[in-house]
Design an enzyme around this catalytic site. Structure first.
Site, short mmCIF file in Angstrom:
data_model
loop_
_atom_site.label_atom_id
_atom_site.label_comp_id
_atom_site.label_asym_id
_atom_site.label_seq_id
_atom_site.Cartn_x
_atom_site.Cartn_y
_atom_site.Cartn_z
N PHE A 121 -53.59 -91.34 -73.35
CA PHE A 121 -53.58 -90.14 -74.20
C PHE A 121 -52.14 -89.77 -74.55
CE2 PHE A 121 -53.29 -85.59 -74.86
CZ PHE A 121 -54.37 -85.33 -75.69
N ASP A 122 -51.29 -89.74 -73.52
CA ASP A 122 -49.89 -89.36 -73.77
C ASP A 122 -49.21 -90.34 -74.71
OD1 ASP A 122 -50.08 -87.11 -72.26
OD2 ASP A 122 -49.30 -88.02 -70.43
N CYS B 263 -85.32 -108.03 -63.68
CA CYS B 263 -84.85 -107.22 -62.56
C CYS B 263 -84.47 -108.12 -61.38
CB CYS B 263 -85.94 -106.24 -62.14
SG CYS B 263 -85.51 -105.32 -60.66
N CYS C 78 -87.20 -107.37 -58.49
CA CYS C 78 -88.64 -107.62 -58.53
C CYS C 78 -89.04 -108.58 -59.66
CB CYS C 78 -89.41 -106.31 -58.67
SG CYS C 78 -89.21 -105.54 -60.28
N CYS D 214 -85.33 -101.31 -65.17
CA CYS D 214 -86.52 -102.04 -64.74
C CYS D 214 -87.71 -101.09 -64.85
CB CYS D 214 -86.35 -102.51 -63.29
SG CYS D 214 -87.91 -103.06 -62.57
N CYS E 198 -91.28 -101.92 -57.58
CA CYS E 198 -89.91 -102.43 -57.44
C CYS E 198 -89.28 -101.76 -56.22
CB CYS E 198 -89.12 -102.12 -58.72
SG CYS E 198 -87.41 -102.67 -58.65
N LYS F 29 -44.84 -87.88 -64.49
CA LYS F 29 -46.16 -88.25 -63.99
C LYS F 29 -46.08 -89.56 -63.21
CE LYS F 29 -49.64 -86.82 -66.36
NZ LYS F 29 -50.59 -85.99 -66.88
N ASP G 57 -52.98 -81.45 -59.70
CA ASP G 57 -53.87 -81.98 -60.74
C ASP G 57 -55.22 -81.26 -60.69
OD1 ASP G 57 -54.72 -83.48 -62.81
OD2 ASP G 57 -55.05 -85.31 -61.65
N LYS H 39 -46.72 -81.54 -58.97
CA LYS H 39 -47.59 -81.22 -60.11
C LYS H 39 -49.03 -81.37 -59.63
CE LYS H 39 -48.16 -82.11 -65.02
NZ LYS H 39 -49.59 -81.95 -65.05
N GLU I 209 -52.68 -73.42 -60.10
CA GLU I 209 -53.64 -74.49 -60.34
C GLU I 209 -54.82 -74.33 -59.38
OE1 GLU I 209 -52.39 -76.17 -62.75
OE2 GLU I 209 -53.49 -78.07 -62.85
N GLU J 286 -41.00 -79.38 -57.93
CA GLU J 286 -42.29 -79.00 -57.32
C GLU J 286 -43.29 -80.13 -57.52
OE1 GLU J 286 -43.59 -75.56 -59.47
OE2 GLU J 286 -41.75 -74.47 -59.04
N ARG K 277 -56.95 -71.44 -69.08
CA ARG K 277 -55.99 -71.67 -70.15
C ARG K 277 -56.62 -71.49 -71.54
NH1 ARG K 277 -51.99 -75.72 -71.43
NH2 ARG K 277 -52.38 -76.91 -69.56
N SER L 51 -48.13 -75.99 -72.16
CA SER L 51 -48.19 -77.16 -71.29
C SER L 51 -46.76 -77.65 -71.08
CB SER L 51 -49.09 -78.22 -71.88
OG SER L 51 -48.58 -78.65 -73.09
N LEU L 52 -46.62 -78.77 -70.43
CA LEU L 52 -45.29 -79.29 -70.14
C LEU L 52 -45.08 -80.62 -70.86
CD1 LEU L 52 -45.28 -78.73 -66.27
CD2 LEU L 52 -43.89 -77.50 -67.92
N LYS M 66 -38.04 -77.66 -62.96
CA LYS M 66 -37.82 -76.42 -63.72
C LYS M 66 -36.39 -75.96 -63.51
CE LYS M 66 -42.55 -75.00 -62.80
NZ LYS M 66 -43.42 -74.19 -61.96
N TYR N 157 -47.57 -71.26 -58.94
CA TYR N 157 -46.23 -71.81 -59.18
C TYR N 157 -45.45 -71.12 -60.29
CZ TYR N 157 -49.43 -74.28 -62.31
OH TYR N 157 -50.41 -74.58 -63.20
#
Ligand code: IVH
Length: 680
Positions: A47-48, A415, A418, A433, A439, A318, A125, A123, A179, A121, A144, A95-96, A294, A231
């Protein structure tokens, strides 16, 4: 080479405009899955990377600027629940900026003015929460949301013992941010329970915490055991000139503030903190996914200021998810209670985040095809925020013939247990199945589900005992449970007189389990605990339910076409009818005993009324009010519309609902007025 380097973002043949459009859509969809559904399908890292690519392209093409681009917005969980009051943040929840490379961290530190102190600090999750205190009292706990406006989940936050509800010696107006987390231990227990109930598992503690915080039933939230670390402190004219002083104050006022905080004087101290916690974090009770740095001095923070999305005075580093390469020895197939056949990767055992991994789910046929993996490949196994290891790709070599493997992969036709031919329902990823009747894993699974805690709660009949009794021919269907005799049980190895007696007692006690739970226990496909409750409320006995038409069933909230079809099919099967007859004869509750008592004869004063509940209440919980509305003949609705008759308005009613009610001229009833109305 890093695995992700071999998975470039698709740039093939697209113009910048097309690529920007595609990335915006993809990232917006991922934001929705992450924040709203609590079920992302893309790794944070991917994603990032995509977000960076989009930022890069947008910077090169300012003419394509769009204020709605995901680069301009914090992801949003608004829309998930419309029954918590919405609250506008006093200060936006930003966000950061993220980085994955230690070089970038060093760069960031070095670019700061000389001599600046940096607080390092962990982070955490989980999901961020903003706690509002006024005159020492906790008055709101806001998620948020979209960064500007969030949901007030105060009743759920109150279940977290670590969060003080009353402060002394603190400023009159104070906001603490932190968090909310579900500790590993709780997360594993929750998933274990969900597995037993065949409910979808949470991929990681963060999703579990997010799903939990948004539950309507605060008692269930309390049972799950959330925790919290704070935090960040906000407010006007607060004491303290540095971030670290404020955290210390917060700690003195009784807030849970982590001990893992260091004020660093230079880049070396920062890097040492990162190196230490990269390994040490594995021993923490909660999930962390990085380090937050920070600028300590608040005046210096002000000077550095903010971008649209994040402060310039902070950065997140991260941790890379731990990943190992190992041999995929064999793909085996597991048949579940409902007949779903799940492919499982059997791996050459490999050490990952402190545990030995030798199996990982491959989910379904499409997943295997997408990864293009086959037996004999070397695959990457990853365990990041997830406790469940997952396969994320395979080692690319010159010799492997991808195309051939992808197209050649064949899911079994029959399956593995069976031999029945498997079926794939259109629109579903799973092969199933269909042989519910003989079964073995399906039969054992049904028995295990029937006796489980949330169903008939027959203690002592664990999966091993069930397997044993099944193999001995004593248990095949759930009705057989009520034919078990002392001598059948006591003569089994591992089961003495005493445990046999206990089991029989638990079986006897299960005859008092109410109809709602019995319906859930029957294990009709897709009829989970909540759906069973709703069905049992509408059809108060199995005799009534048995004759319900598909249309009648679909009239029940949460019952769609598929569930209705499953119920009709269940009762169309004579073998199930025989089981029901035997359960009835044994004395199992197949009707609501309340139907003979006064409760159903409550005056139906709310008959035909559509009611919306909003805000927080003091006399009863929101769930209790919902129940009352139904018991007195009314209908609950989540949103205000022309059809709404009135709103049961508690404290801090959501502003959007209030506006809508005013616009439509809908009456608001206070808690007291409502209680008088139904009692009078
Ligand atoms: S400070 C204005 N500190 O990470 C800065 N955030 O990606 C406010 N987080 O939204 C955030 N641990 O949910 C900060 N020690 C920590 C954190 C932390 C976890 C989360 C938080 C934030 C997100 C940003």
């Amino acid at each position: 080479m890093d695995l992700f380097d071999s998975l470039p973002i698709e740039q093939t043949g697209l113009t910048a405009e097309q690529e920007i459009k595609a990335l915006r859509e993809e990232l917006a969809e991922q934001n929705y899955k992450y924040y709203v559904l609590s079920a992302p399908t893309m790794s944070d890292r991917e994603f990032d990377e995509k977000m960076h690519r989009l930022q890069e392209l947008e910077a090169k093409h300012p003419e394509l600027f769009d204020p709605n681009s995901p680069t301009q917005k914090v992801g949003s969980d608004i829309g998930k629940i419309d029954s918590f009051p919405r609250i506008k943040h006093r200060y936006p929840m930003l966000s950061l900026a993220n980085t994955y490379s230690r070089e970038e961290v060093e760069d960031w530190v070095r670019k700061l003015p000389a001599g600046v102190e940096i607080v390092a600090e962990l982070k955490y999750d989980g999901l961020s929460i903003s706690l509002w205190y006024e005159k020492g009292k906790l008055i709101h706990a806001v998620t948020r949301g979209d960064g500007t406006e969030g949901d007030d989940v105060l009743p759920n936050i109150r279940t977290i013992a670590a969060i003080p509800q009353q402060l002394s010696g603190a400023p009159d107006r104070l906001e603490l941010r932190g968090e909310v987390l579900l500790p590993w231990e709780r997360f594993e227990a929750l998933n274990k329970q969900r597995e037993e109930q065949e409910e979808p598992l949470f991929a990681n503690p963060r999703n579990a915490a997010s799903g939990t915080l948004k539950l309507q039933d605060s008692r269930e939230v309390a049972r799950r055991g959330l925790t919290c670390y704070l935090y960040y402190m906000l407010g006007e004219q607060l004491p303290g000139k540095t971030h670290s002083e404020r955290l210390e104050l917060a700690r003195q006022w009784g807030f849970p503030v982590s001990e893992a905080i260091k004020v660093c004087k230079d880049v070396d101290e920062v890097m040492a903190f990162i190196a230490f916690w990269d390994t040490e974090r594995k021993n923490l009770p909660v999930a962390t996914d990085g380090i937050v740095l920070k600028v300590n001095n608040l005046a210096e923070q002000e000077e550095l200021g903010y971008t649209a999305k994040s402060p310039r005075w902070a950065i997140a580093y991260k941790f890379a998810a731990e990943r190992q390469l190992t041999l995929l020895k064999q793909i085996t197939y597991q048949v579940g209670r409902t007949g779903v056949v799940t492919p499982v990767a059997n791996l050459e055992p490999v050490q990952l985040s402190g545990t030995m991994v030798q199996r990982a789910t491959l989910h379904n046929e499409d997943f295997i095809r997408q990864l293009g993996i086959a037996e004999g490949d070397r695959v990457y196994v990853e365990k990041g925020g997830e406790i469940i290891p997952k396969i994320v790709g395979k080692e690319e070599t010159e010799i492997t013939n991808d195309k051939l493997q992808i197209t050649n992969y064949k899911f079994p036709k029959v399956c593995p247990e069976c031999g029945t031919e498997l079926v794939r329902v259109e629109g579903e990823a799973a092969w199933r199945c269909p042989n519910e009747v003989s079964c073995p894993p399906q039969l054992k699974g049904k028995l295990e589900h029937f006796v489980s805690r949330k169903a008939m709660n027959i203690e002592g009949l664990g999966s091993e005992t069930i397997a044993l009794l099944y193999d001995k021919g004593l248990l095949h269907s759930i009705a057989d449970i009520y034919d078990l005799r002392q001598e059948d049980l006591a003569t089994q190895e591992r089961l003495g007189e005493k445990s046999a007696q206990n089991i029989l007692q638990a079986i006897e006690a299960s005859k008092q389990v109410p109809w709602t739970r019995v319906l859930f226990a029957l294990g009709i496909r897709m009829v989970g605990e909540t759906t069973a409750k709703k069905i049992a409320k509408r059809f108060r006995s199995i005799d009534a339910l048995q004759w319900a038409s598909k249309e009648e069933l679909m009239g029940i909230e949460d019952v769609g076409e598929q569930i209705a079809d499953n119920i009709v099919a269940y009762f169309a099967d004579l073998r199930n009818l025989e089981i029901i007859t035997r359960l009835q004869a044994a004395g199992v509750q197949l009707e609501d005993v309340r139907s003979q008592t006064s409760e159903v004869n409550l005056p139906q004063v709310l008959e035909g009324k559509t009611i919306v509940i909003s805000g927080t209440f003091s006399e009863h919980s929101r769930d209790e009010y919902k129940q009352m509305i139904e018991d007195y003949g009314g209908k609950n609705s989540g949103s205000v519309s022309k059809k709404t008759d009135f709103i049961l308005a508690g404290e801090n009613m959501g502003p959007a609902k209030l506006d809508k009610a005013r616009e439509l001229g809908i009456k608001l009833l206070s808690e007291q007025e409502f209680l008088e109305m139904i009692q009078g």
